[in-house]
Design a protein around this motif. Sequence first.
Motif, short mmCIF file in Angstrom:
data_model
loop_
_atom_site.label_atom_id
_atom_site.label_comp_id
_atom_site.label_asym_id
_atom_site.label_seq_id
_atom_site.Cartn_x
_atom_site.Cartn_y
_atom_site.Cartn_z
N ALA A 3 0.84 -1.19 0.00
CA ALA A 3 0.00 0.00 0.00
C ALA A 3 0.88 1.24 0.00
O ALA A 3 1.89 1.31 0.70
CB ALA A 3 -0.90 0.01 1.23
N THR A 4 0.50 2.22 -0.81
CA THR A 4 1.26 3.48 -0.92
C THR A 4 0.34 4.66 -0.64
O THR A 4 -0.88 4.52 -0.64
CB THR A 4 1.89 3.61 -2.32
OG1 THR A 4 0.85 3.52 -3.31
CG2 THR A 4 2.93 2.53 -2.57
N PRO A 5 0.89 5.85 -0.41
CA PRO A 5 0.07 7.01 -0.05
C PRO A 5 -1.02 7.32 -1.08
O PRO A 5 -0.84 7.13 -2.28
CB PRO A 5 1.09 8.15 0.02
CG PRO A 5 2.37 7.47 0.39
CD PRO A 5 2.33 6.17 -0.34
N ILE A 6 -2.16 7.83 -0.58
CA ILE A 6 -3.24 8.26 -1.47
C ILE A 6 -3.12 9.73 -1.81
O ILE A 6 -3.90 10.24 -2.61
CB ILE A 6 -4.63 7.98 -0.84
CG1 ILE A 6 -4.78 8.70 0.50
CG2 ILE A 6 -4.83 6.48 -0.67
CD1 ILE A 6 -6.15 8.54 1.14
N LEU A 18 7.20 2.44 7.39
CA LEU A 18 8.62 2.07 7.38
C LEU A 18 8.82 0.71 6.72
O LEU A 18 9.80 0.49 6.00
CB LEU A 18 9.17 2.06 8.81
CG LEU A 18 9.20 3.41 9.54
CD1 LEU A 18 9.66 3.21 10.98
CD2 LEU A 18 10.11 4.38 8.81
N ARG A 19 7.88 -0.19 6.96
CA ARG A 19 7.98 -1.51 6.36
C ARG A 19 7.85 -1.45 4.84
O ARG A 19 8.55 -2.15 4.10
CB ARG A 19 6.90 -2.43 6.95
CG ARG A 19 7.05 -3.88 6.53
CD ARG A 19 5.98 -4.73 7.17
NE ARG A 19 6.07 -6.10 6.73
CZ ARG A 19 5.03 -6.93 6.64
NH1 ARG A 19 3.82 -6.51 6.99
NH2 ARG A 19 5.19 -8.17 6.24
N PRO A 55 1.07 -9.27 2.25
CA PRO A 55 0.48 -7.92 2.23
C PRO A 55 1.30 -6.96 3.08
O PRO A 55 1.71 -7.30 4.20
CB PRO A 55 -0.91 -8.14 2.84
CG PRO A 55 -0.72 -9.29 3.78
CD PRO A 55 0.34 -10.18 3.16
N ILE A 56 1.54 -5.77 2.56
CA ILE A 56 2.18 -4.69 3.31
C ILE A 56 1.11 -3.60 3.47
O ILE A 56 0.95 -2.74 2.60
CB ILE A 56 3.43 -4.14 2.59
CG1 ILE A 56 4.37 -5.28 2.21
CG2 ILE A 56 4.14 -3.12 3.48
CD1 ILE A 56 4.93 -6.06 3.39
N PRO A 57 0.33 -3.64 4.55
CA PRO A 57 -0.86 -2.76 4.67
C PRO A 57 -0.49 -1.30 4.85
O PRO A 57 0.62 -0.96 5.26
CB PRO A 57 -1.57 -3.31 5.91
CG PRO A 57 -0.48 -3.96 6.70
CD PRO A 57 0.50 -4.51 5.71
#
Length: 286
Positions: A16-19, A27-28, A116-118
């Motif tokens: 997941a990346t910024p909206i 950090l992950r 998943p990287i939430p």
Amino acid sequence: MNQSSATASGTLYVVATPIGNLNDITLRALEVLNQCDLVACEDTRHSMRLFQAHGITTKTVALHQHNEAKQSHKLIERLINGDDVALVSDAGTPLISDPGFPLLGLAHENNIKVVPIPGPSALIALLSVAAINTQPFVFHGFVPPKSKQRVAEFVSWLETTATHVYYESSHRIVASIEALIEVFGETAEVAMGRELTKTFEQIFTGTAIELLQLVESNNNHQKGEFVLAVLNKKPAVSDEIGSQPAALIAQLMPLLPPKTVAKVVADHYGLNKKQVYNFILRQATT
């Protein structure tokens, strides 16, 4: 049964990346994007802004709706050969109204580990601040762009007592709210998030007619990316067929069979389904 488990192959990370605000990244996520062998992006040019802001130099490849069938097989080959691949969309959590479904399906079929990287999600961001009932809520993605199909989509939501959440584009936002009013009524409880986490972020809670008035009052309120929520709640049981149920019946009859109309209207207004159905039959014979 397919399970995501550790194998000799690489790992597929769904990141997941910024909206909007580029600082809204975990950090992950930064660690994964820096250490993986390849990042599959919905739009490499769009993702480059994020990469440059955080010093990420990992090689990228495009994976979008026009090439994902072919590109997914290439990425699976790399994963089978031991490469770690990260999947990102233009904004938010991948596969939530974004490309990637074929790739994930192939990964599970080939027993490739999927992790998943939430992180950010526009619909969750809105619901967290909207003060609207979220138990339960239903997410619909983007609704149909054409007017008749959009109204039919909203009508189908009347069967489920929940908060219904969807995405909308700037050039359809006014028509979309008008359709909400047509189906749910002017006093329906709604929430809207516009340009969430960005400079001109706007959050609204109130009635559907108040939202329409707000959006129409300033063209700037019609710009950007939108998330909308509407609460479909079942009112107290009534013994009468009032003007609002009768109006909804008139709207639904050209679209649905009489029995279906009776069920939808009865559920929505807390009426007896047989009573509503008899009302429909009387209308048909007058």
